[in-house]
Structures are given as structure tokens and as C-alpha cells.
Design an enzyme around this catalytic site. Structure first.
Site, PDB file in Angstrom:
ATOM      1  N   GLY A 113       0.817  -1.211   0.000  1.00  0.00           N
ATOM      2  CA  GLY A 113       0.000   0.000   0.000  1.00  0.00           C
ATOM      3  C   GLY A 113       0.846   1.255   0.000  1.00  0.00           C
ATOM      4  O   GLY A 113       0.510   2.250  -0.651  1.00  0.00           O
ATOM      5  N   ASP A 114       1.975   1.223   0.727  1.00  0.00           N
ATOM      6  CA  ASP A 114       2.867   2.378   0.744  1.00  0.00           C
ATOM      7  C   ASP A 114       3.565   2.552  -0.599  1.00  0.00           C
ATOM      8  O   ASP A 114       3.826   3.681  -1.027  1.00  0.00           O
ATOM      9  CB  ASP A 114       3.901   2.223   1.856  1.00  0.00           C
ATOM     10  CG  ASP A 114       3.269   2.235   3.233  1.00  0.00           C
ATOM     11  OD1 ASP A 114       2.218   2.884   3.397  1.00  0.00           O
ATOM     12  OD2 ASP A 114       3.819   1.591   4.140  1.00  0.00           O
TER      13      ASP A 114
END
Length: 308
Positions: A255-256
Site C-alpha cells: 500500500g505504501d
């Protein structure tokens, strides 16, 4: 480097303590793991490194403990050409840590102890005002004190800097102002469910959640859906951006990778939908390798058409 897209990240830096296990343990159970890895993490730091690996001029704003983890984190930022002029150090707390367990299917369980990150004050954040103002995009998350994050978003809004808020870790008491200051709100489906109070288990659910979050004040919304891609809501239109079916080795930090890549592409002038599509492709690359920042591809490893 002066012509590179400028991104400022205000967020946490943690050390990831990653154990690979056959399965996630039950309550009270002890398991033997197969491998251990120490990595540099924290949502803010991950997003900063991802954007820098793609070619952005990135400034990180965070606080570290004056300890071996903090020293290593500082060296890691420098290795990836992240500007550390606003990375502060303190003797009052240890650096943040995140013990992580990853099972044989690449699923993870994470505990975050934010440590020194909690001590980044509004006054210290204000010293970074010129850096935020000089950026094309500001990226924030929810691992710092809320008032510090809100101040960063307020500065960016006042200076006309595009804001990307990744509302993670999820919280159901997110201040309305945080949504209103988000030009791009970028949760995953679990975080979107917490924010809306409704399950987000399908693309149709994500469409509904994105509309609901825009109704509550977000300028635009991108909800990430793993291998299903993402849903983008902007300019009165909601679209599904398809993902890539890949064999996941480790989803930690994916997600990052998405948010950092999205910040880069937005700073480079891409539309939200274009940026989300390209960020989806980069996040898919990251889950095919172990680790967090170590799994993030360098620009040279990616197809040239992603940057055309």
C-alpha cells in the site's frame, strides 16, 4: 535534481522486524519461523523512499530516537537521496518499531510501536513550512499525532500544494477537517470500511464508499483493492482501474508503494487516474519480492512506458 517532481512526506519512520512463519500464530501460541529480516519502514518513510526511487526530489519530515535504529534510518534515507534536513532526533524515546509476521501465502500481521514519531510537535512541523510550500505534493498518513498531521495539511492547502492523505492505520474518529483538507484520500478497502462504517468487499462496495467519502468532504478518492486494482473517484466520475494478477511473495508495504508512486506521478503532472494506474503496476511489482522498501522497484527496473 532541481527539475525532479518535488514531494514532501510528513509521516512516521519505523524499523520493521520481519519474521517469516508457516502461518500466523493463534493467541498464546509460539511458532518457529523460517527466516528473519530487519528492514526500514514506517508508512511515511516507505512512501518517501518509493517516490525517491522513481525519481522524485523527496523531503522527509519525521522524528527518530537517538539510537542504533535511528542512525540506521538516517543512513537509509541518505542512501535513497531523501532530504533529511527535517528529520529530527530525540533522546526522549526509542525509534519507532514494527514487528511483522509474514505467512507462507504472503499475508502479514503487524504491531506498530510509534515511539519517537509521537514526539514530532506542531512547532517542529512548522519549521518545515518552506519545504512543504515548495513541493508539488504533500503525502501524510495517520502514524503521527493527529494535530501535527492536520497542521501539515493546513500548510499545504494554504500554499496551494496538492495533498494526499493515506488514512492508515484506520480510525473511525478521523476528524472531518482531515477529509476536507485531502485533495486525494487514499485508503485501502479495510480502511475505507472503517471510515464509512460499511463493508468494502467488492468493486461495487468501493464505488459506494468512494462516493460517500467525497460527500463527506474529500476532494477525490482512490481506494486500493489489491490484485483487483483500485477505484478512482474524481470530477463527478467513479472508475475502476484494473490490477494485475501476480503471485504474491510478501504484501508488506504494498500500500505504501502505491501511495508513494501515486505521489510521484501526481507531482510529475499526471492525472489522478493515470497516476493510480501506474501506481497499481508498481505496487504489483513490490509484492513479488520479500521485505518492504527492499521490495520496491527502482526506476531503472521498470518499463520506460510507465514514465512516458
Amino acid at each position: 535534481m532541481s527539475s525532479a517532481p518535488r514531494v514532501c512526506v510528513v509521516g512516521a519512520a519505523n524499523i520493521d522486524l520481519i519474521s517469516y512463519v508457516p502461518r500466523l500464530p493463534e493467541m498464546g501460541e509460539t511458532l518457529h519461523g523460517s527466516a528473519f529480516q530487519l528492514g526500514y519502514g514506517g508508512k511515511g518513510a516507505n512512501q518517501a523512499v518509493m517516490a525517491a526511487k522513481l525519481g522524485a526530489a523527496v523531503t522527509m519530515v519525521t522524528k527518530l530516537g537517538r539510537d542504533v535504529f535511528g542512525e540506521g534510518t538516517m543512513d537509509n534515507f541518505r542512501r535513497w537521496n531523501v532530504d533529511v534536513s527535517h528529520v529530527l532526533m530525540t533522546d526522549e524515546a526509542f525509534s519507532g518499531v514494527a514487528p511483522i509476521m509474514v505467512d507462507a501465502e504472503g499475508r502479514n500481521s503487524i504491531v506498530i510501536v510509534t515511539g519517537a514519531n509521537d514526539l514530532l510537535s506542531v512547532a517542529e512541523l512548522d519549521r518545515a513550512h518552506p519545504v512543504i510550500a515548495a513541493s508539488a505534493v504533500l503525502a501524510c498518513q495517520l502514524e503521527l499525532p493527529m494535530e501535527t498531521t492536520l497542521r501539515a495539511l493546513r500548510i499545504a492547502r494554504a500554499e496551494g500544494v496538492r495533498t494526499v492523505l493515506n488514512p492508515a492505520p484506520a480510525r473511525d474518529d478521523l476528524p472531518a477537517e482531515a477529509l476536507e483538507l485531502s485533495d486525494v484520500l487514499c485508503p485501502n478497502q479495510g480502511e475505507a470500511a472503517v471510515l464509512t462504517g460499511k463493508p468494502v468487499e467488492s468493486i461495487e462496495d468501493a464505488f459506494a464508499a468512494a462516493r460517500a467519502l467525497i460527500d463527506r468532504g474529500a476532494g477525490s478518492v482512490v481506494i486500493t483493492l489489491g490484485e483487483l486494482g483500485c477505484v478512482v473517484a474524481a470530477d463527478d466520475e467513479v472508475q475502476h482501474v484494473e490490477g494485475s494478477a501476480v503471485s504474491a511473495t510478501d504484501t508488506t508495504g504494498a500500500g505504501d508503494a502505491f501511495v508513494g508512486a501515486l505521489a510521484y506521478f501526481l507531482a510529475a503532472g499526471r492525472s489522478l487516474r493515470e497516476g493510480a494506474s501506474r501506481a497499481t503496476a508498481i505496487a504489483a511489482r513490490s509484492v513479488q519480492r520479500r521485505g518492504t522498501q527492499t521490495s520496491y522497484p527502482d526506476r531503472a527496473d521498470l518499463p520506460a512506458e510507465l514514465f512516458n
